[in-house]
Design a protein around this motif. Structure first.
Motif, PDB file in Angstrom:
ATOM      1  N   CYS A 104       0.876  -1.161   0.000  1.00 45.35           N
ATOM      2  CA  CYS A 104       0.000   0.000   0.000  1.00 45.35           C
ATOM      3  C   CYS A 104       0.920   1.220   0.000  1.00 45.35           C
ATOM      4  O   CYS A 104       1.955   1.213   0.657  1.00 45.35           O
ATOM      5  CB  CYS A 104      -0.858   0.067   1.264  1.00 45.35           C
ATOM      6  SG  CYS A 104      -1.766  -1.415   1.632  1.00 45.35           S
ATOM      7  N   CYS A 141      -6.936  -0.975   0.749  1.00 46.92           N
ATOM      8  CA  CYS A 141      -5.995   0.114   0.983  1.00 46.92           C
ATOM      9  C   CYS A 141      -6.735   1.432   1.150  1.00 46.92           C
ATOM     10  O   CYS A 141      -6.331   2.277   1.944  1.00 46.92           O
ATOM     11  CB  CYS A 141      -5.029   0.235  -0.197  1.00 46.92           C
ATOM     12  SG  CYS A 141      -4.278  -1.298  -0.656  1.00 46.92           S
ATOM     13  N   GLY A 142      -7.817   1.624   0.388  1.00 44.95           N
ATOM     14  CA  GLY A 142      -8.561   2.878   0.431  1.00 44.95           C
ATOM     15  C   GLY A 142      -9.195   3.147   1.789  1.00 44.95           C
ATOM     16  O   GLY A 142      -9.595   4.273   2.068  1.00 44.95           O
ATOM     17  N   ARG A 201      -5.449   9.039   2.727  1.00 44.59           N
ATOM     18  CA  ARG A 201      -5.907   7.713   2.361  1.00 44.59           C
ATOM     19  C   ARG A 201      -4.836   6.966   1.557  1.00 44.59           C
ATOM     20  O   ARG A 201      -4.252   7.535   0.641  1.00 44.59           O
ATOM     21  CB  ARG A 201      -7.163   7.827   1.491  1.00 44.59           C
ATOM     22  CG  ARG A 201      -8.404   7.416   2.216  1.00 44.59           C
ATOM     23  CD  ARG A 201      -9.594   7.717   1.353  1.00 44.59           C
ATOM     24  NE  ARG A 201     -10.689   8.175   2.193  1.00 44.59           N
ATOM     25  CZ  ARG A 201     -11.500   7.339   2.825  1.00 44.59           C
ATOM     26  NH1 ARG A 201     -11.354   6.047   2.687  1.00 44.59           N
ATOM     27  NH2 ARG A 201     -12.477   7.802   3.573  1.00 44.59           N
ATOM     28  N   ARG A 247      -3.268   4.068  -1.084  1.00 46.22           N
ATOM     29  CA  ARG A 247      -3.663   3.465  -2.356  1.00 46.22           C
ATOM     30  C   ARG A 247      -2.836   2.210  -2.562  1.00 46.22           C
ATOM     31  O   ARG A 247      -1.776   2.059  -1.972  1.00 46.22           O
ATOM     32  CB  ARG A 247      -3.423   4.436  -3.532  1.00 46.22           C
ATOM     33  CG  ARG A 247      -4.196   5.717  -3.464  1.00 46.22           C
ATOM     34  CD  ARG A 247      -5.682   5.510  -3.408  1.00 46.22           C
ATOM     35  NE  ARG A 247      -6.214   4.898  -4.616  1.00 46.22           N
ATOM     36  CZ  ARG A 247      -6.854   5.573  -5.545  1.00 46.22           C
ATOM     37  NH1 ARG A 247      -7.036   6.865  -5.432  1.00 46.22           N
ATOM     38  NH2 ARG A 247      -7.337   4.958  -6.596  1.00 46.22           N
ATOM     39  N   ARG A 248      -3.307   1.328  -3.440  1.00 43.96           N
ATOM     40  CA  ARG A 248      -2.536   0.138  -3.765  1.00 43.96           C
ATOM     41  C   ARG A 248      -1.402   0.523  -4.692  1.00 43.96           C
ATOM     42  O   ARG A 248      -1.632   1.230  -5.678  1.00 43.96           O
ATOM     43  CB  ARG A 248      -3.467  -0.866  -4.454  1.00 43.96           C
ATOM     44  CG  ARG A 248      -2.905  -2.257  -4.663  1.00 43.96           C
ATOM     45  CD  ARG A 248      -2.767  -2.975  -3.349  1.00 43.96           C
ATOM     46  NE  ARG A 248      -2.714  -4.418  -3.508  1.00 43.96           N
ATOM     47  CZ  ARG A 248      -3.766  -5.202  -3.415  1.00 43.96           C
ATOM     48  NH1 ARG A 248      -4.965  -4.686  -3.197  1.00 43.96           N
ATOM     49  NH2 ARG A 248      -3.624  -6.497  -3.517  1.00 43.96           N
ATOM     50  N   THR A 296      -1.396   0.847  -8.961  1.00 42.27           N
ATOM     51  CA  THR A 296      -2.667   1.251  -9.574  1.00 42.27           C
ATOM     52  C   THR A 296      -2.551   2.708 -10.016  1.00 42.27           C
ATOM     53  O   THR A 296      -1.696   3.437  -9.511  1.00 42.27           O
ATOM     54  CB  THR A 296      -3.829   1.088  -8.582  1.00 42.27           C
ATOM     55  OG1 THR A 296      -3.522   1.804  -7.394  1.00 42.27           O
ATOM     56  CG2 THR A 296      -4.084  -0.366  -8.246  1.00 42.27           C
ATOM     57  N   GLY A 333      -4.040   5.536  -9.415  1.00 40.46           N
ATOM     58  CA  GLY A 333      -4.152   6.625  -8.446  1.00 40.46           C
ATOM     59  C   GLY A 333      -3.045   6.666  -7.422  1.00 40.46           C
ATOM     60  O   GLY A 333      -3.080   7.469  -6.502  1.00 40.46           O
ATOM     61  N   CYS A 334      -2.031   5.805  -7.555  1.00 37.75           N
ATOM     62  CA  CYS A 334      -1.042   5.703  -6.495  1.00 37.75           C
ATOM     63  C   CYS A 334       0.140   6.625  -6.713  1.00 37.75           C
ATOM     64  O   CYS A 334       1.008   6.714  -5.869  1.00 37.75           O
ATOM     65  CB  CYS A 334      -0.558   4.252  -6.367  1.00 37.75           C
ATOM     66  SG  CYS A 334       0.569   3.765  -7.677  1.00 37.75           S
TER      67      CYS A 334
END
Lengths: 108, 193
Positions: free
Chosen positions: B153, B170-171, B181, B183-184, B187, B189-190
């Motif tokens: 994460c 993760c979220g 928050r 993120r994985r 991905t 959005g990380c």
């Protein structure tokens, strides 16, 4: 008594395969006659249910024990009902020849 | 369409007897047909009325669904009531069951093994013949269940990386240092802003 061992190759020097259903070879060892038989696993690259298919193949040879590194989720209950003993060996780098030696020692 | 296969029911302890016989003056000389109790029905009765488990927990112990367990339990009560009222024998046999065997561990060759022959006690390791054996705690740990160290994460704000815990999205985690928050990793959005 017959014992099945999962193997990565078809010689006594090859290593124990840590998977049961998708192992490369099955070694069927007869403790009375000392004979070993190497059977290539036809379910090696099966998409699914390699475990149950391998169980069927193994039980057709009247095996009493199976030595492997890992058994799938549904294997234990099937083999329990057939009264076949499972032996799970996690030691890395152990050869088929060494396992057969150990089995001979146990059955003396 | 083929129906779902009947799941084998797990039996933890088989009954100590093969069956039960009634006695009394009216029963002499006419052997009535016995009532056949299945192993799974005996086990359902044992879990529910002897160990006082509820249907939910008992069904988990037998490896079947809760409604299936309730059906097995209803059937055993019906059969026992019939045996009592009609003065019949009870025989325990059959059923789609398997006897759950525990795991043992050998400290000499560090292997795990089970004992499907429940009647015979194990005295030596089946692999090396050593006597240094004991009951294993739970099932042998699967090599595939060991946490994957590449599964991380990541905090999109400060870039802190933590080992991903399976089953915990993760979220829903927050970064311990900046409370953003997580993120994985890997991905879209990380990435860092």
């Amino acid at each position: 008594m017959k014992i099945a061992i999962t193997s990565t190759g078809n010689s006594p020097e090859s290593l124990l395969d840590h998977r049961f259903g998708r192992c490369a070879f099955f070694v069927v060892y007869d403790t009375e006659s000392g004979a070993t038989e190497f059977i290539p696993n036809p379910h090696k690259n099966a998409e699914d249910s390699a475990g149950p298919a391998s169980v069927q193949m193994i039980t057709s040879r009247k095996v009493n024990k199976i030595v492997s590194g890992e058994f799938g989720a549904k294997i234990k209950e099937t083999l329990d009902s057939m009264k076949i003993q499972l032996i799970v060996l996690r030691k890395p780098g152990i050869t088929i020849g060494r396992i057969i030696e150990m089995l001979n020692h146990a059955n003396k | 369409m083929s129906p779902n296969l009947k799941r084998p029911r797990k039996i933890l302890s088989p009954p100590p007897v093969k069956g039960f016989k009634p006695y009394g003056p009216d029963l002499d000389g006419k052997p009535a047909e016995p009532v056949m109790l299945l192993f799974e029905e005996y086990e359902a009765l044992r879990l529910c009325d002897y160990d006082m488990l509820n249907h939910h927990h008992a069904s988990q112990a037998m490896g079947v669904s809760r409604p299936t367990f309730t059906r097995i339990y209803a059937s055993v009560r019906q059969k026992i009531a019939r045996a009592f009222v009609e003065g019949r024998q009870i025989t325990v046999e059959g059923g789609k069951v398997y006897f759950d065997s525990g795991w043992y561990h050998c400290s000499s060759c560090s292997c795990y093994f089970n004992n499907p022959e429940m009647q015979q006690a194990v005295t030596a390791c089946p692999l090396c013949g050593s006597n240094a054996i004991g009951k294993a705690e739970g099932e042998p740990v699967s090599a595939f269940e060991v946490a994957d160290t590449n599964d991380l994460c990541i905090c999109p704000a400060c870039g802190l990386e933590l080992l991903h815990q399976p089953g915990q999205p993760c979220g829903q985690q927050t970064c311990p240092s900046c409370h953003t928050r997580m993120r994985r990793k890997g991905t879209p959005g990380c990435r860092m802003p």
